[in-house]
Write a protein that holds these residues in place. Structure first.
Motif, PDB file in Angstrom:
ATOM      1  N   ARG A 273     -10.480   6.317   5.427  1.00 54.46           N
ATOM      2  CA  ARG A 273     -11.059   5.112   4.821  1.00 54.46           C
ATOM      3  C   ARG A 273     -12.562   4.979   5.052  1.00 54.46           C
ATOM      4  O   ARG A 273     -13.255   4.367   4.270  1.00 54.46           O
ATOM      5  CB  ARG A 273     -10.374   3.849   5.389  1.00 54.46           C
ATOM      6  N   THR A 274     -13.053   5.537   6.156  1.00 55.76           N
ATOM      7  CA  THR A 274     -14.473   5.386   6.473  1.00 55.76           C
ATOM      8  C   THR A 274     -15.083   6.738   6.812  1.00 55.76           C
ATOM      9  O   THR A 274     -14.372   7.700   7.133  1.00 55.76           O
ATOM     10  CB  THR A 274     -14.696   4.440   7.677  1.00 55.76           C
ATOM     11  N   GLU A 275     -16.386   6.795   6.761  1.00 57.10           N
ATOM     12  CA  GLU A 275     -17.090   8.019   7.134  1.00 57.10           C
ATOM     13  C   GLU A 275     -16.851   8.349   8.606  1.00 57.10           C
ATOM     14  O   GLU A 275     -16.728   9.516   8.976  1.00 57.10           O
ATOM     15  CB  GLU A 275     -18.588   7.850   6.865  1.00 57.10           C
ATOM     16  N   GLU A 276     -16.746   7.330   9.435  1.00 57.88           N
ATOM     17  CA  GLU A 276     -16.480   7.540  10.870  1.00 57.88           C
ATOM     18  C   GLU A 276     -15.110   8.199  11.084  1.00 57.88           C
ATOM     19  O   GLU A 276     -14.972   9.117  11.896  1.00 57.88           O
ATOM     20  CB  GLU A 276     -16.539   6.212  11.624  1.00 57.88           C
ATOM     21  N   GLU A 277     -14.095   7.724  10.353  1.00 54.44           N
ATOM     22  CA  GLU A 277     -12.761   8.334  10.465  1.00 54.44           C
ATOM     23  C   GLU A 277     -12.802   9.797  10.038  1.00 54.44           C
ATOM     24  O   GLU A 277     -12.172  10.647  10.672  1.00 54.44           O
ATOM     25  CB  GLU A 277     -11.743   7.582   9.598  1.00 54.44           C
TER      26      GLU A 277
ATOM     27  N   SER B 162      -6.484   3.986  10.029  1.00 51.00           N
ATOM     28  CA  SER B 162      -6.851   4.808  11.174  1.00 51.00           C
ATOM     29  C   SER B 162      -5.624   5.425  11.839  1.00 51.00           C
ATOM     30  O   SER B 162      -5.643   6.582  12.240  1.00 51.00           O
ATOM     31  CB  SER B 162      -7.623   3.959  12.184  1.00 51.00           C
TER      32      SER B 162
END
Length: 122
Positions: A106-110, A4
């Motif tokens: 790394r994530t869909e949220e990021e 992040s």
């Protein structure tokens, strides 16, 4: 550094590129410095990504990198090879910067948070 934190910094650098890109071709007195700033930022992204292990590639990315290398090296046959290599080198650093940015997510949220930020900047 966590993923992040990597992508937060990288998305901020890419946002700076989004602002500098139209300024660098505006023809105004600041367009020349904006071009050099844009080049410097792509080099910083490349060096940061390479030192952080974010410069990795799967099969499709490897194909893109192979094309970018061939495209950049082909400028040696130009009538003005030093300028051609400079301009195509900028393209190469920009493509590699994009791969580094993608590898930092790394994530869909990021991804959503980063793209929303870039959308506001654009």
């Amino acid at each position: 550094m966590a993923g992040s934190a990597h992508n937060s910094l990288l998305f901020k650098l890419v946002a700076t590129l989004i602002v500098l890109a139209p300024l660098s071709v505006s023809g105004q007195s600041f367009s020349e410095p904006a071009k050099y700033a844009r080049l410097a930022i792509t080099i910083v992204i490349f060096l940061y990504g390479a030192s952080s292990g974010l410069l990795r590639a799967g099969p499709v990315s490897k194909s893109l990198v192979a094309f970018v290398i061939l495209f950049t090296v082909s400028s040696a046959w130009s009538g003005s090879p030093q300028w051609a290599i400079l301009y195509k080198g900028m393209f190469a650093f920009m493509c590699l910067s994009g791969l580094i940015l993608v590898n930092s997510v790394r994530t869909e949220e990021e991804l959503t948070r980063g793209l929303t930020f870039l959308g506001y900047v654009a």
